[in-house]
Design an enzyme around this catalytic site. Sequence first.
Site, PDB file in Angstrom:
ATOM      1  N   GLY A 101       0.876  -1.232   0.157  1.00 26.94           N
ATOM      2  CA  GLY A 101       0.076  -0.094  -0.041  1.00 26.94           C
ATOM      3  C   GLY A 101       0.901   1.135   0.117  1.00 26.94           C
ATOM      4  O   GLY A 101       0.258   2.303   0.116  1.00 26.94           O
ATOM      5  N   GLU A 109      -5.420  -4.077  -4.582  1.00 30.73           N
ATOM      6  CA  GLU A 109      -4.582  -5.269  -4.552  1.00 30.73           C
ATOM      7  C   GLU A 109      -4.819  -6.399  -3.411  1.00 30.73           C
ATOM      8  O   GLU A 109      -4.800  -7.425  -4.116  1.00 30.73           O
ATOM      9  CB  GLU A 109      -3.250  -4.505  -4.135  1.00 30.73           C
ATOM     10  CG  GLU A 109      -2.650  -3.377  -4.934  1.00 30.73           C
ATOM     11  CD  GLU A 109      -1.636  -2.857  -4.474  1.00 30.73           C
ATOM     12  OE1 GLU A 109      -0.596  -2.480  -5.168  1.00 30.73           O
ATOM     13  OE2 GLU A 109      -1.188  -2.731  -3.318  1.00 30.73           O
ATOM     14  N   LYS A 127      13.356  -5.398   0.291  1.00 31.79           N
ATOM     15  CA  LYS A 127      12.172  -5.408   1.026  1.00 31.79           C
ATOM     16  C   LYS A 127      11.962  -6.634   1.836  1.00 31.79           C
ATOM     17  O   LYS A 127      11.217  -6.383   2.745  1.00 31.79           O
ATOM     18  CB  LYS A 127      10.900  -5.801  -0.150  1.00 31.79           C
ATOM     19  CG  LYS A 127      11.147  -4.435  -1.389  1.00 31.79           C
ATOM     20  CD  LYS A 127      10.788  -3.138  -0.834  1.00 31.79           C
ATOM     21  CE  LYS A 127      10.385  -2.149  -1.751  1.00 31.79           C
ATOM     22  NZ  LYS A 127       9.836  -2.338  -2.949  1.00 31.79           N
TER      23      LYS A 127
HETATM   24  C1  5RP Z   1       0.986  -0.128  -3.931  1.00 33.73           C
HETATM   25  C2  5RP Z   1       1.880  -1.257  -3.379  1.00 33.73           C
HETATM   26  C3  5RP Z   1       3.158  -1.499  -3.994  1.00 33.73           C
HETATM   27  O1  5RP Z   1       3.001  -2.802  -4.629  1.00 33.73           O
HETATM   28  C4  5RP Z   1       4.507  -1.508  -2.979  1.00 33.73           C
HETATM   29  O2  5RP Z   1       4.139  -0.019  -2.353  1.00 33.73           O
HETATM   30  C5  5RP Z   1       5.635  -1.437  -3.767  1.00 33.73           C
HETATM   31  O3  5RP Z   1       6.040  -0.735  -4.619  1.00 33.73           O
HETATM   32  P1  5RP Z   1       7.344  -0.540  -5.439  1.00 33.73           P
HETATM   33  O4  5RP Z   1       7.174  -1.735  -6.245  1.00 33.73           O
HETATM   34  O5  5RP Z   1       7.261   0.833  -6.099  1.00 33.73           O
HETATM   35  O6  5RP Z   1       8.403  -0.556  -4.413  1.00 33.73           O
HETATM   36  O7  5RP Z   1       1.407  -1.764  -2.514  1.00 33.73           O
HETATM   37  O8  5RP Z   1       0.130   0.265  -3.121  1.00 33.73           O
END
Ligand code: 5RP
Length: 221
Positions: A101, A109, A127
């Site tokens: 999010g 999602e 991550k």
């Molecule tokens: C959007 C999300 C995205 O998947 C999460 O924030 C990861 O983003 P990114 O790929 O830009 O690192 O949950 O609501």
Amino acid sequence: LHAVPGESPTDTEKRVAAEAAAQLVEDGMAVGLGTGSTVAFLLPALASRGLRIDCVATSPATERQARELGIAVGPFEGVERLDIAIDGADQVAPDGWLIKGGGGAHFREKIVAAAADRFVVIVDSAKPVDALSPPVPLELAKFGLAATLRELGDVELRDAPQSPDGGVIADYGGPVDPPGDLAARLASTPGVVEHGLFPPALVGDVLVGRGEVADPLGLAR
Ligand code: 5RP
């Protein structure tokens, strides 16, 4: 996999994870497309495969980019299930709990992930974490917002327009551990439309870009 001149190491990791996930999609599949900068690498990888697939998108931004690339995106209203959904994440815990999010799209999602037979998470190597930490994104109803905020406690509203579904995007800053307890509390708080904690039961695979290689993350669950 090939290096892209001028690409940052993090973008390379996002791209290789996204490209590995694109290989999991097969002709004829119904596909859920996530949101964010990692998914932005998935869409060209998917388009270049030239498959006949039907997609649903979790945000207007993803829908726009997918259509520009010639990927068929339709409404989700009449679709009962998806073969696969592919999305990024902000944090991945060793037991498979996710925080999502960061882009404020977690409401859509989560519905898309839950509808998919296989939910594939694509992330760069920053991550995976030892333990989830705040913030946890929220989507809140506008109606009664002040009362919901009071009930929740440590919440900051985002300086962002409301979600495509009319909700208010905010971040919960209190303790996250254990995530199951917080998820239950958030889910049972009236006014919380959705929260960004995704349980391990939703998660099929996690593909992590490390350097120029994408590796599956072994989850302790
Ligand atoms: C959007 C999300 C995205 O998947 C999460 O924030 C990861 O983003 P990114 O790929 O830009 O690192 O949950 O609501």
